[in-house]
Scaffold this motif. Structure first.
Motif, PDB file in Angstrom:
ATOM      1  N   PHE A 130      -0.722  -7.313  15.888  1.00 40.03           N
ATOM      2  CA  PHE A 130      -0.975  -6.516  14.699  1.00 40.03           C
ATOM      3  C   PHE A 130      -0.829  -5.042  15.028  1.00 40.03           C
ATOM      4  O   PHE A 130      -1.316  -4.578  16.056  1.00 40.03           O
ATOM      5  CB  PHE A 130      -2.374  -6.796  14.135  1.00 40.03           C
ATOM      6  CG  PHE A 130      -2.496  -8.173  13.555  1.00 40.03           C
ATOM      7  CD1 PHE A 130      -2.139  -8.430  12.237  1.00 40.03           C
ATOM      8  CD2 PHE A 130      -2.922  -9.234  14.344  1.00 40.03           C
ATOM      9  CE1 PHE A 130      -2.212  -9.706  11.709  1.00 40.03           C
ATOM     10  CE2 PHE A 130      -3.009 -10.518  13.831  1.00 40.03           C
ATOM     11  CZ  PHE A 130      -2.658 -10.749  12.502  1.00 40.03           C
ATOM     12  N   LEU A 131      -0.150  -4.327  14.143  1.00 37.42           N
ATOM     13  CA  LEU A 131       0.019  -2.890  14.282  1.00 37.42           C
ATOM     14  C   LEU A 131      -1.011  -2.239  13.368  1.00 37.42           C
ATOM     15  O   LEU A 131      -0.975  -2.422  12.148  1.00 37.42           O
ATOM     16  CB  LEU A 131       1.443  -2.487  13.901  1.00 37.42           C
ATOM     17  CG  LEU A 131       1.794  -1.008  13.904  1.00 37.42           C
ATOM     18  CD1 LEU A 131       1.387  -0.331  15.197  1.00 37.42           C
ATOM     19  CD2 LEU A 131       3.279  -0.807  13.667  1.00 37.42           C
ATOM     20  N   GLU A 132      -1.939  -1.500  13.973  1.00 33.92           N
ATOM     21  CA  GLU A 132      -3.018  -0.881  13.216  1.00 33.92           C
ATOM     22  C   GLU A 132      -2.940   0.636  13.299  1.00 33.92           C
ATOM     23  O   GLU A 132      -2.134   1.178  14.046  1.00 33.92           O
ATOM     24  CB  GLU A 132      -4.368  -1.396  13.728  1.00 33.92           C
ATOM     25  CG  GLU A 132      -4.490  -2.909  13.601  1.00 33.92           C
ATOM     26  CD  GLU A 132      -5.827  -3.462  14.030  1.00 33.92           C
ATOM     27  OE1 GLU A 132      -6.696  -2.682  14.458  1.00 33.92           O
ATOM     28  OE2 GLU A 132      -6.008  -4.689  13.931  1.00 33.92           O
ATOM     29  N   MET A 133      -3.803   1.298  12.509  1.00 33.69           N
ATOM     30  CA  MET A 133      -3.894   2.761  12.508  1.00 33.69           C
ATOM     31  C   MET A 133      -2.592   3.428  12.064  1.00 33.69           C
ATOM     32  O   MET A 133      -2.236   4.494  12.541  1.00 33.69           O
ATOM     33  CB  MET A 133      -4.296   3.288  13.901  1.00 33.69           C
ATOM     34  CG  MET A 133      -5.516   2.625  14.517  1.00 33.69           C
ATOM     35  SD  MET A 133      -7.021   2.950  13.622  1.00 33.69           S
ATOM     36  CE  MET A 133      -7.342   4.623  14.088  1.00 33.69           C
ATOM     37  N   ILE A 134      -1.875   2.802  11.127  1.00 32.98           N
ATOM     38  CA  ILE A 134      -0.670   3.423  10.569  1.00 32.98           C
ATOM     39  C   ILE A 134      -1.116   4.331   9.419  1.00 32.98           C
ATOM     40  O   ILE A 134      -1.788   3.868   8.492  1.00 32.98           O
ATOM     41  CB  ILE A 134       0.325   2.372  10.014  1.00 32.98           C
ATOM     42  CG1 ILE A 134       0.612   1.275  11.041  1.00 32.98           C
ATOM     43  CG2 ILE A 134       1.616   3.041   9.560  1.00 32.98           C
ATOM     44  CD1 ILE A 134       1.243   0.026  10.444  1.00 32.98           C
ATOM     45  N   SER A 135      -0.746   5.575   9.457  1.00 32.03           N
ATOM     46  CA  SER A 135      -1.111   6.509   8.400  1.00 32.03           C
ATOM     47  C   SER A 135      -0.530   6.064   7.057  1.00 32.03           C
ATOM     48  O   SER A 135       0.594   5.568   7.004  1.00 32.03           O
ATOM     49  CB  SER A 135      -0.583   7.904   8.753  1.00 32.03           C
ATOM     50  OG  SER A 135      -0.679   8.757   7.625  1.00 32.03           O
ATOM     51  N   GLN A 136      -1.307   6.229   5.994  1.00 33.71           N
ATOM     52  CA  GLN A 136      -0.828   5.879   4.650  1.00 33.71           C
ATOM     53  C   GLN A 136       0.423   6.688   4.300  1.00 33.71           C
ATOM     54  O   GLN A 136       1.261   6.252   3.518  1.00 33.71           O
ATOM     55  CB  GLN A 136      -1.922   6.141   3.599  1.00 33.71           C
ATOM     56  CG  GLN A 136      -3.048   5.122   3.627  1.00 33.71           C
ATOM     57  CD  GLN A 136      -2.660   3.778   3.033  1.00 33.71           C
ATOM     58  OE1 GLN A 136      -1.497   3.513   2.723  1.00 33.71           O
ATOM     59  NE2 GLN A 136      -3.629   2.888   2.890  1.00 33.71           N
ATOM     60  N   ALA A 169      -1.438  -3.092   2.930  1.00 36.34           N
ATOM     61  CA  ALA A 169      -1.809  -1.740   2.509  1.00 36.34           C
ATOM     62  C   ALA A 169      -2.485  -1.789   1.145  1.00 36.34           C
ATOM     63  O   ALA A 169      -2.032  -2.508   0.253  1.00 36.34           O
ATOM     64  CB  ALA A 169      -0.578  -0.840   2.452  1.00 36.34           C
ATOM     65  N   THR A 170      -3.583  -1.045   1.013  1.00 40.36           N
ATOM     66  CA  THR A 170      -4.245  -0.894  -0.287  1.00 40.36           C
ATOM     67  C   THR A 170      -4.519   0.584  -0.503  1.00 40.36           C
ATOM     68  O   THR A 170      -4.522   1.373   0.448  1.00 40.36           O
ATOM     69  CB  THR A 170      -5.587  -1.670  -0.332  1.00 40.36           C
ATOM     70  OG1 THR A 170      -6.490  -1.079   0.595  1.00 40.36           O
ATOM     71  CG2 THR A 170      -5.411  -3.144  -0.020  1.00 40.36           C
ATOM     72  N   ASP A 171      -4.774   0.954  -1.728  1.00 39.80           N
ATOM     73  CA  ASP A 171      -5.035   2.356  -2.060  1.00 39.80           C
ATOM     74  C   ASP A 171      -6.361   2.847  -1.482  1.00 39.80           C
ATOM     75  O   ASP A 171      -6.545   4.039  -1.275  1.00 39.80           O
ATOM     76  CB  ASP A 171      -5.055   2.547  -3.588  1.00 39.80           C
ATOM     77  CG  ASP A 171      -3.683   2.299  -4.193  1.00 39.80           C
ATOM     78  OD1 ASP A 171      -2.689   2.404  -3.433  1.00 39.80           O
ATOM     79  OD2 ASP A 171      -3.593   2.000  -5.390  1.00 39.80           O
ATOM     80  N   VAL A 172      -7.300   1.927  -1.239  1.00 43.46           N
ATOM     81  CA  VAL A 172      -8.626   2.345  -0.766  1.00 43.46           C
ATOM     82  C   VAL A 172      -8.718   2.476   0.753  1.00 43.46           C
ATOM     83  O   VAL A 172      -9.598   3.151   1.265  1.00 43.46           O
ATOM     84  CB  VAL A 172      -9.737   1.386  -1.274  1.00 43.46           C
ATOM     85  CG1 VAL A 172      -9.855   1.458  -2.781  1.00 43.46           C
ATOM     86  CG2 VAL A 172      -9.464  -0.046  -0.819  1.00 43.46           C
ATOM     87  N   ASP A 173      -7.798   1.835   1.477  1.00 41.98           N
ATOM     88  CA  ASP A 173      -7.848   1.906   2.946  1.00 41.98           C
ATOM     89  C   ASP A 173      -7.279   3.226   3.451  1.00 41.98           C
ATOM     90  O   ASP A 173      -6.324   3.766   2.889  1.00 41.98           O
ATOM     91  CB  ASP A 173      -7.047   0.747   3.570  1.00 41.98           C
ATOM     92  CG  ASP A 173      -7.724  -0.590   3.344  1.00 41.98           C
ATOM     93  OD1 ASP A 173      -8.967  -0.626   3.273  1.00 41.98           O
ATOM     94  OD2 ASP A 173      -7.001  -1.597   3.231  1.00 41.98           O
ATOM     95  N   VAL A 174      -7.881   3.734   4.531  1.00 40.95           N
ATOM     96  CA  VAL A 174      -7.411   4.980   5.146  1.00 40.95           C
ATOM     97  C   VAL A 174      -6.080   4.736   5.863  1.00 40.95           C
ATOM     98  O   VAL A 174      -5.200   5.590   5.871  1.00 40.95           O
ATOM     99  CB  VAL A 174      -8.462   5.531   6.144  1.00 40.95           C
ATOM    100  CG1 VAL A 174      -7.971   6.819   6.796  1.00 40.95           C
ATOM    101  CG2 VAL A 174      -9.795   5.752   5.454  1.00 40.95           C
ATOM    102  N   PHE A 175      -5.949   3.539   6.489  1.00 39.26           N
ATOM    103  CA  PHE A 175      -4.742   3.211   7.250  1.00 39.26           C
ATOM    104  C   PHE A 175      -4.074   1.951   6.723  1.00 39.26           C
ATOM    105  O   PHE A 175      -4.721   1.097   6.124  1.00 39.26           O
ATOM    106  CB  PHE A 175      -5.083   2.991   8.733  1.00 39.26           C
ATOM    107  CG  PHE A 175      -5.603   4.204   9.430  1.00 39.26           C
ATOM    108  CD1 PHE A 175      -4.738   5.218   9.835  1.00 39.26           C
ATOM    109  CD2 PHE A 175      -6.961   4.350   9.690  1.00 39.26           C
ATOM    110  CE1 PHE A 175      -5.213   6.339  10.481  1.00 39.26           C
ATOM    111  CE2 PHE A 175      -7.448   5.473  10.331  1.00 39.26           C
ATOM    112  CZ  PHE A 175      -6.575   6.477  10.723  1.00 39.26           C
ATOM    113  N   LYS A 176      -2.783   1.843   6.987  1.00 37.28           N
ATOM    114  CA  LYS A 176      -2.046   0.607   6.721  1.00 37.28           C
ATOM    115  C   LYS A 176      -2.079  -0.241   7.991  1.00 37.28           C
ATOM    116  O   LYS A 176      -2.335   0.266   9.082  1.00 37.28           O
ATOM    117  CB  LYS A 176      -0.581   0.919   6.378  1.00 37.28           C
ATOM    118  CG  LYS A 176      -0.378   1.549   5.033  1.00 37.28           C
ATOM    119  CD  LYS A 176       1.097   1.637   4.669  1.00 37.28           C
ATOM    120  CE  LYS A 176       1.727   2.874   5.237  1.00 37.28           C
ATOM    121  NZ  LYS A 176       2.972   3.248   4.557  1.00 37.28           N
TER     122      LYS A 176
END
Length: 197
Positions: A130-136, A169-176
């Motif tokens: 899983f790739l985490e901490m992707i900026s929106q 990705a969701t609008d409420v999450d800080v990261f994708k």
């Protein structure tokens, strides 16, 4: 006497066949496009045979037939075809080493997407990636190749880790977040290349 000789010849023949198979795998790997395009420059590679893997699949690791006496050290990158990251040396002994696969829960790799240059942290989870901490703000696409970024100097930059399979990705999450299809199947690994200085 003839029975003993026959047994000896069978053993020798089997050893020759295994050596020929190993040489064919190495030749194929070295001639692959992936090796030619992604091999880190100015690095040496130590060829190692895979001796075994985690039988219970709790941890994702391999055992290889090279160790301290062969010039290996902790945290060296372990690759397939020189350009696909498999893992890193996590334990080292005189004549063999343990390789922690990038699909292991304890594995963390700084990565970047090849096309859009979105950066993030690759984490293993029970054989998946899983790739985490992707900026929106960063763009990332399905099918995009993911490479090591070289950040933190843990791994050479530009090694392939896999490709984007699914994006969360969701609008409420800080990261994708994205699910990544690994570029290797650990069950198929017979020979690996350890990246040395």
């Amino acid at each position: 006497f003839l029975k003993d000789q026959n047994a000896e010849l069978t053993i020798e023949n089997s050893a020759f066949k295994e050596e020929a198979r190993k040489n064919e795998i190495i030749k194929t790997e070295l001639n692959s496009d992936i090796w030619q395009k992604n091999r880190p420059a100015n690095k040496k590679f130590i060829v190692a045979d895979v001796l075994g893997r985690d039988p219970l699949n709790f941890g994702q690791y391999l055992l290889i037939d090279k160790g301290e006496k062969d010039g290996l050290a902790l945290n060296l990158a372990v690759t397939k075809a020189g350009g696909i990251l498999v893992g890193k040396i996590s334990e080292i002994y005189l004549s063999y080493s343990k390789v922690l696969l990038i699909t292991d829960t304890n594995s963390l790799v700084n990565v970047v997407s090849q096309k859009n240059r979105a950066s993030g942290l690759l984490k293993g989870k029970n054989g998946a990636l899983f790739l985490e901490m992707i900026s929106q703000a960063d763009r990332i696409e399905q099918g995009e190749i993911i490479l090591t970024s070289g950040a933190g100097n843990a791994f050479p930059n530009g090694l392939i880790v896999g490709e984007v399979e699914k994006i969360f990705a969701t609008d409420v999450d800080v990261f994708k977040k994205a699910e990544i299809q690994p570029a290797f199947n650990d069950k198929d690994l017979e020979i690996v290349f350890v990246v040395s200085e």
